[in-house]
Design a protein around this motif. Structure first.
Motif, mmCIF file in Angstrom:
data_model
loop_
_atom_site.group_PDB
_atom_site.id
_atom_site.type_symbol
_atom_site.label_atom_id
_atom_site.label_comp_id
_atom_site.label_asym_id
_atom_site.label_seq_id
_atom_site.Cartn_x
_atom_site.Cartn_y
_atom_site.Cartn_z
ATOM 1 N N LEU A 170 0.948 -1.077 -0.031
ATOM 2 C CA LEU A 170 -0.039 -0.108 0.078
ATOM 3 C C LEU A 170 0.784 1.089 -0.068
ATOM 4 C CD1 LEU A 170 -1.744 -2.463 1.067
ATOM 5 C CD2 LEU A 170 -2.881 -0.521 2.642
ATOM 6 N N TYR A 171 0.503 2.351 -0.694
ATOM 7 C CA TYR A 171 1.547 3.694 -0.670
ATOM 8 C C TYR A 171 0.451 4.636 -0.689
ATOM 9 C CZ TYR A 171 -0.134 3.875 -5.686
ATOM 10 O OH TYR A 171 -1.254 4.032 -6.709
ATOM 11 N N ASN A 172 1.282 5.739 0.200
ATOM 12 C CA ASN A 172 0.420 6.809 0.462
ATOM 13 C C ASN A 172 1.246 7.917 -0.845
ATOM 14 O OD1 ASN A 172 0.491 9.922 1.193
ATOM 15 N ND2 ASN A 172 0.020 9.041 3.382
ATOM 16 N N LYS A 173 0.259 8.369 -1.769
ATOM 17 C CA LYS A 173 0.772 9.128 -2.926
ATOM 18 C C LYS A 173 1.265 10.222 -2.577
ATOM 19 C CE LYS A 173 -0.709 9.863 -7.495
ATOM 20 N NZ LYS A 173 0.002 11.098 -7.774
ATOM 21 N N ALA A 174 0.800 10.887 -1.652
ATOM 22 C CA ALA A 174 1.446 12.262 -1.389
ATOM 23 C C ALA A 174 2.722 12.193 -0.942
ATOM 24 C CB ALA A 174 0.586 12.968 -0.232
ATOM 25 N N VAL A 175 3.181 11.135 0.154
ATOM 26 C CA VAL A 175 4.317 10.893 0.285
ATOM 27 C C VAL A 175 5.362 10.602 -0.920
ATOM 28 C CG1 VAL A 175 5.998 9.234 1.683
ATOM 29 C CG2 VAL A 175 4.060 10.159 2.786
ATOM 30 N N LEU A 195 12.422 -0.520 -6.613
ATOM 31 C CA LEU A 195 11.895 -0.011 -5.262
ATOM 32 C C LEU A 195 12.616 0.653 -4.289
ATOM 33 C CD1 LEU A 195 9.256 -0.516 -3.743
ATOM 34 C CD2 LEU A 195 10.001 -2.932 -2.986
ATOM 35 N N LYS A 196 13.912 0.114 -4.460
ATOM 36 C CA LYS A 196 14.996 0.757 -3.496
ATOM 37 C C LYS A 196 15.309 2.268 -3.481
ATOM 38 C CE LYS A 196 19.734 -0.167 -1.419
ATOM 39 N NZ LYS A 196 19.782 1.372 -1.658
ATOM 40 N N ASP A 197 15.369 2.559 -4.937
ATOM 41 C CA ASP A 197 15.277 3.742 -5.372
ATOM 42 C C ASP A 197 14.305 4.708 -4.819
ATOM 43 O OD1 ASP A 197 16.789 5.986 -7.023
ATOM 44 O OD2 ASP A 197 14.849 6.098 -8.062
ATOM 45 N N LEU A 198 13.124 4.134 -4.867
ATOM 46 C CA LEU A 198 11.743 4.794 -4.133
ATOM 47 C C LEU A 198 11.977 5.005 -2.792
ATOM 48 C CD1 LEU A 198 9.067 6.203 -4.562
ATOM 49 C CD2 LEU A 198 8.152 3.839 -4.235
ATOM 50 N N PHE A 199 12.380 3.880 -2.159
ATOM 51 C CA PHE A 199 12.671 3.867 -0.592
ATOM 52 C C PHE A 199 13.491 5.111 -0.239
ATOM 53 C CE2 PHE A 199 11.162 -0.721 0.360
ATOM 54 C CZ PHE A 199 9.950 -0.507 0.184
ATOM 55 N N ASP A 200 14.778 4.971 -1.297
ATOM 56 C CA ASP A 200 15.717 6.025 -0.671
ATOM 57 C C ASP A 200 15.428 7.389 -0.839
ATOM 58 O OD1 ASP A 200 17.798 4.225 -0.058
ATOM 59 O OD2 ASP A 200 18.528 4.098 -2.084
ATOM 60 N N LYS A 201 14.562 7.464 -1.837
ATOM 61 C CA LYS A 201 13.959 9.053 -2.120
ATOM 62 C C LYS A 201 12.994 9.447 -0.951
ATOM 63 C CE LYS A 201 14.672 8.848 -7.084
ATOM 64 N NZ LYS A 201 14.126 8.915 -8.362
ATOM 65 N N ILE A 202 12.208 8.309 -0.593
ATOM 66 C CA ILE A 202 11.211 8.587 0.363
ATOM 67 C C ILE A 202 11.704 8.954 1.837
ATOM 68 C CG2 ILE A 202 9.270 7.462 2.134
ATOM 69 C CD1 ILE A 202 8.627 6.037 -0.614
ATOM 70 N N GLU A 203 13.041 8.208 2.074
ATOM 71 C CA GLU A 203 13.536 8.513 3.354
ATOM 72 C C GLU A 203 14.595 9.764 3.266
ATOM 73 O OE1 GLU A 203 15.346 5.360 5.798
ATOM 74 O OE2 GLU A 203 13.306 4.716 5.570
ATOM 75 N N ALA A 204 14.801 10.246 1.918
ATOM 76 C CA ALA A 204 15.552 11.598 2.131
ATOM 77 C C ALA A 204 14.639 12.700 2.342
ATOM 78 C CB ALA A 204 15.987 11.887 0.598
ATOM 79 N N THR A 205 13.295 12.447 2.416
ATOM 80 C CA THR A 205 12.324 13.343 2.888
ATOM 81 C C THR A 205 11.831 13.452 4.329
ATOM 82 O OG1 THR A 205 10.486 12.095 2.484
ATOM 83 C CG2 THR A 205 11.066 13.159 0.538
ATOM 84 N N GLY A 206 12.620 12.484 4.938
ATOM 85 C CA GLY A 206 12.552 12.468 6.614
ATOM 86 C C GLY A 206 11.385 11.463 6.876
ATOM 87 N N VAL A 207 10.721 10.684 6.043
ATOM 88 C CA VAL A 207 9.671 9.800 6.199
ATOM 89 C C VAL A 207 10.182 8.161 6.084
ATOM 90 C CG1 VAL A 207 7.676 8.747 5.407
ATOM 91 C CG2 VAL A 207 8.108 11.321 5.345
ATOM 92 N N ALA A 208 9.851 7.361 7.006
ATOM 93 C CA ALA A 208 10.340 6.033 6.802
ATOM 94 C C ALA A 208 9.719 5.439 5.432
ATOM 95 C CB ALA A 208 9.561 5.124 7.919
ATOM 96 N N ALA A 291 -1.462 6.304 6.993
ATOM 97 C CA ALA A 291 -2.341 7.362 6.621
ATOM 98 C C ALA A 291 -1.917 8.893 7.215
ATOM 99 C CB ALA A 291 -3.821 7.186 7.718
ATOM 100 N N GLU A 292 -1.264 8.826 8.040
ATOM 101 C CA GLU A 292 -0.668 10.091 8.451
ATOM 102 C C GLU A 292 0.704 10.635 7.928
ATOM 103 O OE1 GLU A 292 -0.485 9.977 12.727
ATOM 104 O OE2 GLU A 292 -2.640 10.039 13.118
ATOM 105 N N GLY A 293 1.154 9.625 6.850
ATOM 106 C CA GLY A 293 2.402 9.916 6.334
ATOM 107 C C GLY A 293 3.790 9.707 7.127
ATOM 108 N N LYS A 294 3.648 9.001 7.973
ATOM 109 C CA LYS A 294 4.747 8.542 8.736
ATOM 110 C C LYS A 294 5.618 7.736 7.952
ATOM 111 C CE LYS A 294 2.770 9.865 13.142
ATOM 112 N NZ LYS A 294 2.336 9.416 14.379
ATOM 113 N N CYS A 295 5.217 6.745 7.020
ATOM 114 C CA CYS A 295 5.787 5.980 6.318
ATOM 115 C C CYS A 295 4.989 6.061 4.854
ATOM 116 C CB CYS A 295 5.622 4.439 6.752
ATOM 117 S SG CYS A 295 4.040 3.640 6.881
ATOM 118 N N GLY A 296 5.748 5.661 3.854
ATOM 119 C CA GLY A 296 5.434 5.828 2.450
ATOM 120 C C GLY A 296 4.582 4.567 2.062
#
Length: 462
Positions: A170-175, A195-208, A291-296
């Motif tokens: 499941l993904y939070n589109k805003a994140v 997927l790893k590339d996406l994860f790295d980019k999400i973590e760079a925003t400060g979100v798990a 839901a709250e955007g704490k993880c992507g």
């Protein structure tokens, strides 16, 4: 509340877990008693005598047992509406607890087998000698043909599916939009590296980047069982593979597919929102985190909308995407969403009278064809419904996401055949997966434990 909700007393029902254990069908299905045999006819006879049958005009009471937890209010609503439209039929609702399969078998041990039960296909398959065949019933004309495959054993339909469930990330589109700096498109995730590339980019925003819920049913049934799915091949290939493990010719640790999914699992664990306490196992907290955007992202299924619906704000967008198991962008199974018809409504023919069985048929027909029933289910389940006349709108964006994969032909049958994975695999192997997630064992030990589990099973059937 007028309806009676039964609590099931397990004390004194010794040996129930043996009845529900998962070896061969012969070992997991309680042998039919004389009364069971008398109630059971051949498929052809039963289909002929029940097609277009009508319930008796005499009042009749039936029972309904569901393993779909968290939906008590929904089913109470449906039962009330059904009874108002079918005077003379009373439905007693039996709510499931934590030990769902054992509770079901406890009812049988007390000679109170429920008239209608909502069970996993493997449970129905293992206990088909108890069940009333549905082949030939007019209501099946309203069921999507593809959805009946995992409810059909040796050419006979034994259950009507509840819904279609998509399983994946499941993904939070805003994140994800913030991470990619634009409009996130899940179809761009074709490999583990993507997927790893996406994860790295999400973590760079400060979100798990992602979240794993450390519970046996999620890790043992939904994640692990992907390793026996479409990536192996068609149904025959899957069964042949599992049988090779059972026979000792194949070891899990040597499987490219198993190792591929476990490589991805290791990556999910590395970026896990819960990595400091991986076995916390709280679905509600994880739903809140997404839901709250704490993880992507969150490994779960589209049923999770039940936990999320009250948490999201207006305009929030969520979706579902497959879990890639390799770095081969040409492997279509990396982009196919595992979809299952995970539960089905079946009718007991061993401990219920003919009048009760016919009333049970009326109840399932109502569930699958009534417009009010469809509206209630679509709203509360948040999943695609496999009924041809269904016009209900799916409010859940996760359910809509699954439906979009189905319409695009980008789904893979999660089960293949209901007899492939034993009904306790989530419990036994889920415990091993939890150990692995927590770091209590390495992959070699995990694979060995899974091999040992399979070695105790009888070979599977197509």
């Amino acid at each position: 509340m007028r309806k009676r909700m039964f609590s099931l007393l397990m004390a004194g029902v010794l040996g129930v877990s043996t009845l529900a254990g998962c070896g061969s069908a012969a070992s997991t299905t309680t042998q039919s008693s004389d009364s069971t045999t008398a109630a059971k006819t051949t498929t052809e006879e039963k289909a002929a005598e029940t097609t277009n049958a009508e319930t008796s005009s005499e009042p009749v009471t039936i029972s309904f047992y569901t393993t779909e937890t968290g939906k008590d209010d929904m089913y109470q609503d449906l039962i009330s509406d059904f009874e108002s439209k079918n005077p003379g039929i009373t439905v007693e609702y039996i709510a499931a607890g934590d030990d769902q399969l054992q509770q079901w078998m406890a009812l049988y041990a007390s000679n109170e087998g429920p008239t209608v039960a909502l069970m996993d296909p493997i449970n129905i398959w293992e206990n088909q000698d108890r069940m009333r065949p549905l082949t030939g019933e007019a209501m099946l004309d309203n069921i999507e043909e593809a959805s009946l495959s995992t409810m059909t054993f040796n050419g006979t339909v034994y259950a009507v599916p509840m819904s279609a469930a998509g399983i994946g990330l499941l993904y939070n589109k805003a994140v994800c939009d913030a991470a990619v700096g634009g409009d996130f498109d899940p179809s761009t995730i074709k490999t583990r590296s993507d997927l790893k590339d996406l994860f790295d980019k999400i973590e760079a925003t400060g979100v798990a980047a992602t979240c794993l819920t450390g519970v046996n049913w999620s890790l043992g049934a939904h994640y692990l069982c992907q390793t026996y799915g479409a990536a192996i091949g068609d149904t025959k290939a899957r069964v042949d593979y599992v049988n090779s493990i059972i026979g000792g010719e194949t070891k899990e640790i040597d499987s490219e597919v198993f190792n591929g999914f476990m490589d991805t699992f290791d990556m999910l664990a590395q970026y896990n929102y819960n990595k400091n306490d991986p076995l916390v196992g709280d679905v509600n907290l994880d739903a809140m985190a997404l839901a709250e955007g704490k993880c992507g992202t969150w490994f779960m299924g589209d049923w999770a909308w039940t936990y999320m619906a009250e948490l999201v704000g207006d305009g929030d967008e969520f979706g579902l995407m497959p879990v890639p198991h390799s770095d081969d962008a040409s492997d279509v199974t990396n982009q196919q969403l595992p979809t299952s018809y995970a539960k089905g409504y079946c009718i007991d023919a061993s401990q219920n009278t003919e009048e009760q069985q016919l009333a049970g048929l009326k109840f399932i027909e109502y569930i699958s064809s009534d417009s009010y029933s469809h509206e209630v289910q679509a709203k509360r389940l948040g999943q695609a419904l496999p009924f041809k006349n269904c016009q209900a709108t799916i409010d859940s964006p996760l359910g809509k996401s699954t439906a979009s994969y189905i319409s695009a032909g980008k789904t893979a049958d999660f089960y293949g055949t209901p007899s492939l994975c034993p009904s306790d695999i989530w419990y036994e192997c889920g415990a091993y997966m939890c150990e692995y997630l927590s770091g209590a064992c390495d992959r070699t030990k995990l694979a060995t434990q899974i091999d040992e589990y399979w070695s105790k099973q009888d070979k599977r059937e197509y």
